[in-house]
Design an enzyme around this catalytic site. Structure first.
Site, PDB file in Angstrom:
ATOM      1  N   CYS A 142       0.860  -1.186   0.000  1.00  0.00           N
ATOM      2  CA  CYS A 142       0.000   0.000   0.000  1.00  0.00           C
ATOM      3  C   CYS A 142       0.892   1.230   0.000  1.00  0.00           C
ATOM      4  O   CYS A 142       1.862   1.284   0.758  1.00  0.00           O
ATOM      5  CB  CYS A 142      -0.891  -0.022   1.248  1.00  0.00           C
ATOM      6  N   HIS A 171      -9.229  -3.544  -2.203  1.00  0.00           N
ATOM      7  CA  HIS A 171      -8.280  -2.793  -1.368  1.00  0.00           C
ATOM      8  C   HIS A 171      -8.586  -1.288  -1.435  1.00  0.00           C
ATOM      9  O   HIS A 171      -8.656  -0.613  -0.411  1.00  0.00           O
ATOM     10  CB  HIS A 171      -6.846  -3.095  -1.854  1.00  0.00           C
ATOM     11  N   GLU A 172      -8.795  -0.789  -2.651  1.00  0.00           N
ATOM     12  CA  GLU A 172      -9.031   0.659  -2.812  1.00  0.00           C
ATOM     13  C   GLU A 172     -10.413   1.057  -2.268  1.00  0.00           C
ATOM     14  O   GLU A 172     -10.566   2.122  -1.669  1.00  0.00           O
ATOM     15  CB  GLU A 172      -8.893   1.075  -4.282  1.00  0.00           C
ATOM     16  N   HIS A 232     -10.209   1.640   1.314  1.00  0.00           N
ATOM     17  CA  HIS A 232      -9.689   2.976   1.653  1.00  0.00           C
ATOM     18  C   HIS A 232     -10.828   3.994   1.734  1.00  0.00           C
ATOM     19  O   HIS A 232     -10.889   4.802   2.658  1.00  0.00           O
ATOM     20  CB  HIS A 232      -8.678   3.462   0.605  1.00  0.00           C
TER      21      HIS A 232
HETATM   22 ZN   LIG Z   1      -3.672   1.160  -0.001  1.00  0.00          ZN
END
Ligand SMILES: [Zn+2]
Length: 205
Positions: free
Chosen positions: A117, A159-160, A163
């Site tokens: 990341c 994953h994004e 966020h």
């Molecule tokens: Zn990340």
């Protein structure tokens, strides 16, 4: 999301950052913050404005530039301190711009992959992710897409999206594993800095 493989060009300079060579004020690369930035723990609300939107178009370009420069495969706006529900990601040689991304359906089967990341330079964490997802997103022109993603693109999207929901990859770790990952990261950064310094000293000899 950071590249999962490290190469010789992988240089971290957390103090200085990377300066853009682009003269255009609007198209400067974005500042990347580390995992302590409060925006990384916040859920970013949906974009409800109209398309096309000049500032979103510029933001999409800047996110793409920043991701490329840092050798990333995914980057969300809040990693750069920008409060927009938007990320960019690599997919089949192109970069997707995903505004208001959603997961409509997902597999129960999970895949494990070491994830990096850009907010955690030098840290690699194994997270369980759905093998495939049915995703929906809007690009900067306002076009809505539906896509079946699997393998690496499915991991990046999840994953994004995390966020944008204020979830970090380390949130999946138990406290001890989190501490070990952090210690390893600190060692890695120190090593990189030493290596960088050595390379620099050798280059000016
Ligand atoms: Zn990340």
């Amino acid at each position: 999301m950071g590249a999962t493989k490290m190469n010789d060009e992988f240089i971290i300079d957390t103090e200085v950052g990377i300066k853009s060579k682009v003269e255009d004020e609007e198209l400067k690369i974005l500042q990347l913050y580390d995992d302590n930035h409060p925006m990384l723990s916040q859920k970013i609300p949906e974009f409800t404005g109209r398309f096309p939107n000049g500032s979103l178009t510029v933001l999409a370009k800047r996110l793409k530039m920043t991701m490329k420069l840092y050798n990333g495969i995914g980057l969300s706006a809040n990693q750069c301190g920008v409060f927009e529900r938007m990320f960019v990601m690599q997919h089949e040689g192109k970069v997707l711009v995903c505004i208001n991304p959603k997961i409509v359906d997902e597999s129960d089967d999970v895949q494990k992959q070491k994830e990096g990341c850009l907010s955690f330079p030098g840290m690699f964490v194994t997270v369980n992710r759905s093998k495939w997802i049915m995703a929906q997103w809007t690009d900067e022109e306002g076009t809505i897409y539906d896509g079946h993603l699997e393998g690496m693109p499915a991991i990046i999207f999840q994953h994004e999206l995390d966020h944008l929901n204020g979830v970090k990859m380390t949130d999946y770790l138990r406290p001890l594993a989190k501490k070990m990952a952090k210690d390893k990261q600190i060692k890695f950064i120190k090593k990189m800095k030493r290596q960088y310094k050595k390379q620099y000293q050798e280059s000016i000899r």
